[in-house]
Design an enzyme around this catalytic site. Structure first.
Site, short mmCIF file in Angstrom:
data_model
loop_
_atom_site.label_atom_id
_atom_site.label_comp_id
_atom_site.label_asym_id
_atom_site.label_seq_id
_atom_site.Cartn_x
_atom_site.Cartn_y
_atom_site.Cartn_z
N TYR A 108 36.25 45.78 33.10
CA TYR A 108 35.34 44.83 32.42
C TYR A 108 34.80 43.80 33.42
O TYR A 108 33.59 43.60 33.55
CB TYR A 108 36.11 44.14 31.30
N LYS A 163 30.79 43.49 34.84
CA LYS A 163 29.99 42.25 34.75
C LYS A 163 29.63 41.73 36.14
O LYS A 163 28.58 41.17 36.36
CB LYS A 163 30.78 41.18 33.98
N ASN A 201 37.87 31.52 30.35
CA ASN A 201 38.24 31.87 28.97
C ASN A 201 37.67 30.84 27.98
O ASN A 201 37.90 29.65 28.14
CB ASN A 201 39.77 31.87 28.82
#
Ligand code: NDP
Ligand code: F7E
Length: 312
Positions: free
Chosen positions: A137, A141, A166
């Site tokens: 992931y 990105k 986060n």
């Protein structure tokens, strides 16, 4: 910057995206100048849909992504890689071909090497491979950073790359199958309190640390960067404070008022050992500082969940 501009916000109906819409409107953009394509109508993994959504658009803020917590990353590494890489690569190419004047790519803290100097500085981004559970992931990105810098070099295309840490806040994803740690723990403790459950199980050892940025702050940072930042360098979006999962558990348990026992399931992964961002570039390049205190942000998020119980 924005007068009479049409702004496309992919993923604009999501957790972060809906707050980015609010932040753009707070900056004086008319809602009628903001376009939010939905995946049911335009699956952006397919180039033809990317061409359709960028028509007559001046600015693209690309937030659309397949996103989930550490458990979801462990279960779906291939889909997380393919969906995010294909959406990003196709959206940036379609935007370039359509003559879009600015492309805002949103990466993730997961792009950082598993072990890197803390706080994480953007110049250290390429010093190693990301932590295994979220590498597919994070790298999918991160390819948008490579694409943005290559497009600026070859085509003079104005694409910027932001790295949010986060996120948490009202409207987050509370589905146990795919949620991040804060919504997961809020749901676990609220449900356990209501059901008088004697024990709550927490994943990992609790020794990992994370940094959390309130979603409204992140949205404001993205809107500020869209208005003010046109540089080639990646920029962190963070709060600049680190907390251990163990301390996070105790804070949420106390705020929820759960009085039972907590057990740590060490068969579940900790993921990245430490996480804390250097936030100086965002301050310097576009005047961004996180404003919501963690204590206040958690209380607001817990209150939102208690008042909006979601069943799965
Ligand atoms: N949440 C976090 O902690 C962090 C998030 N980020 C980044 O922020 C961005 C937003 O994340 P978040 O708001 O949490 O995610 P959400 O899952 O809440 O929103 C993602 C959005 O992407 C859209 N989408 C997903 N797949 C497709 C597709 N194939 N075609 C078109 N649209 C699609 C969905 O649109 P629809 O609703 O129409 O289905 C959805 O609204 C992402 O780029 C993520 O990588 C970065 C760091 C941390
Ligand atoms: C945001 C960014 O970073 C994300 O990675 P992550 O931070 O590792 O994701 P997480 O929030 O799910 O876990 C954080 C920590 O918390 C612990 N933990 C304890 N108990 C639960 C629990 O019950 N659920 C979850 N999910 N984690 C738990 C868990 O063991 C881990 O140590 C990417 O998924 C990716 O989405 C990305 O872009």
């Amino acid at each position: 910057m924005f007068e009479n501009k049409r702004i496309l916000v992919t993923g604009g109906a999501g957790f972060l995206g809906s707050k980015v819409i609010d932040a753009l409107i707070a900056q004086g953009i008319s809602r009628s100048d903001i376009i939010v394509p939905r995946s049911a109508d335009y699956d952006l993994r397919h180039m033809e849909n990317c061409h359709k959504v960028v028509k007559d658009v001046d600015i693209v803020i690309h937030l659309a992504a397949r996103v989930g917590g550490i458990g979801f990353n462990q279960e779906h590494p291939a889909e997380l890689f393919y969906d995010n890489a294909s959406m990003g690569i196709h959206m940036m190419e379609a935007s370039r071909l359509a003559g879009v004047s600015k492309f805002v790519a949103v990466g993730t803290v997961c792009a950082y090497p598993k072990f890197t100097q803390v706080p994480f500085r953007e110049e250290d981004l390429w010093n190693g491979y990301p932590e295994e559970t979220n590498a597919p992931y994070g790298l999918a990105k991160k390819m948008l950073l490579v694409q943005a810098q290559a497009y600026r070099q070859q085509y003079g295309f104005n694409a910027i790359f932001l790295l949010p840490v986060n996120l948490y806040g009202p409207g987050d994803n509370f589905d146990p199958e795919s949620s991040h740690v804060i919504p997961a723990l809020i749901k676990k403790f609220v449900d356990a309190k209501q059901m008088h459950a004697p024990v709550v199980e927490v994943w990992g050892s609790g020794s990992a640390s994370r940094e959390f940025l309130y979603v409204d702050d992140a949205a404001r940072g993205i809107a500020l960067a869209t208005a003010r930042y046109d540089g080639i360098e990646p920029v962190n979006l963070g709060a600049g404070s680190e907390i251990s999962i163990r301390d996070l558990v105790e804070i949420i348990k106390t705020h929820v008022g759960y009085e039972g026992e907590v057990v740590y399931d060490t068969t579940k992964p900790d993921g990245q050992p430490r996480r804390c961002l250097d936030t100086s570039r965002a301050r310097m390049f576009f005047g961004f500082n996180a404003e919501m205190s963690f204590e206040e942000g958690l209380k607001t998020t817990i209150g939102w969940y208690v008042n909006n119980p979601i069943s799965f």
